[in-house]
Design a protein around this motif. Structure first.
Motif, PDB file in Angstrom:
ATOM      1  N   GLU A   5       0.998  -6.590   1.914  1.00  0.00           N
ATOM      2  CA  GLU A   5      -0.204  -6.772   2.945  1.00  0.00           C
ATOM      3  C   GLU A   5       0.440  -6.149   4.293  1.00  0.00           C
ATOM      4  N   ILE A   6      -0.311  -5.064   4.959  1.00  0.00           N
ATOM      5  CA  ILE A   6      -0.197  -4.420   5.991  1.00  0.00           C
ATOM      6  C   ILE A   6      -1.153  -5.033   7.052  1.00  0.00           C
ATOM      7  N   SER A  18       4.128  -7.269   4.794  1.00  0.00           N
ATOM      8  CA  SER A  18       4.698  -8.436   4.498  1.00  0.00           C
ATOM      9  C   SER A  18       4.725  -8.385   2.812  1.00  0.00           C
ATOM     10  N   LEU A  19       5.627  -9.005   2.010  1.00  0.00           N
ATOM     11  CA  LEU A  19       5.528  -9.111   0.538  1.00  0.00           C
ATOM     12  C   LEU A  19       4.969 -10.651   0.330  1.00  0.00           C
ATOM     13  N   LEU A  28       9.119 -11.296   2.549  1.00  0.00           N
ATOM     14  CA  LEU A  28       9.670 -10.116   3.226  1.00  0.00           C
ATOM     15  C   LEU A  28       8.829  -9.655   4.289  1.00  0.00           C
ATOM     16  N   SER A  29       9.514  -9.135   5.491  1.00  0.00           N
ATOM     17  CA  SER A  29       8.646  -8.965   6.501  1.00  0.00           C
ATOM     18  C   SER A  29       9.272  -7.827   7.052  1.00  0.00           C
ATOM     19  N   GLN A 102       8.367  -3.607  -7.338  1.00  0.00           N
ATOM     20  CA  GLN A 102       7.996  -2.237  -7.891  1.00  0.00           C
ATOM     21  C   GLN A 102       6.506  -2.191  -8.260  1.00  0.00           C
ATOM     22  N   GLU A 103       5.968  -3.142  -8.774  1.00  0.00           N
ATOM     23  CA  GLU A 103       4.462  -3.015  -9.241  1.00  0.00           C
ATOM     24  C   GLU A 103       3.639  -3.567  -8.390  1.00  0.00           C
ATOM     25  N   ALA A 104       4.015  -4.122  -7.175  1.00  0.00           N
ATOM     26  CA  ALA A 104       2.865  -4.915  -6.180  1.00  0.00           C
ATOM     27  C   ALA A 104       2.124  -4.109  -5.495  1.00  0.00           C
TER      28      ALA A 104
END
Length: 140
Positions: A5-6, A18-19, A28-29, A102-104
């Protein structure tokens, strides 16, 4: 499946990513970028580096552990969103990153809601790594 998400900060007007896992956990940020494109380039680097064992630097501080994701030239691409009390918790977050990044898909949070920006087919992230690496190298 996890997703990137951006979003734009209301405080400093920079863009961050963030993931987020299926369960809503942010693992993750990023640092701040001037544009969504800067985030996309860093996300491409994350996708390309996620499966490499040497991409993760574990940092211990006051009994808690966190990690930074590193580029080939040892620059920090992004960091863990949380500090972990146990090594098992930290390693579980890294494993999620390795298997799902990788696929997100990538979404941008806009005033009108979420807009999908990209879905990279499996393996394409590795091909785009050179472009992302060039971007990260230019930051030094």
């Amino acid at each position: 499946m996890a997703k990137f998400e951006i979003f734009r900060s209301n405080i400093n007007s920079l863009y961050y990513f963030s993931l987020i896992t299926d369960q809503g956990q942010q693992i993750l940020s990023s640092e701040g970028f001037l544009s969504p494109n800067g985030c996309l380039q860093a996300i491409t680097a994350v996708k390309a580096r996620a499966s490499f064992r040497n991409a993760y630097q574990r940092i211990e501080n006051n009994g808690y552990i966190r990690f930074d994701m590193l580029s080939d030239n040892l620059l920090v691409i992004a960091s863990s969103s949380a500090s972990y009390a146990t090594t098992q918790g930290l390693e579980a977050a890294i494993e999620t990153l390795k298997t799902e990044a990788q696929e997100a898909p990538v979404y941008e949070c806009t005033p009108k809601g979420y807009q999908i920006l990209s879905i990279l087919p499996k393996g394409l992230a590795a091909l785009l790594f050179i472009q992302a690496f060039s971007f990260l190298f230019s930051l030094t």
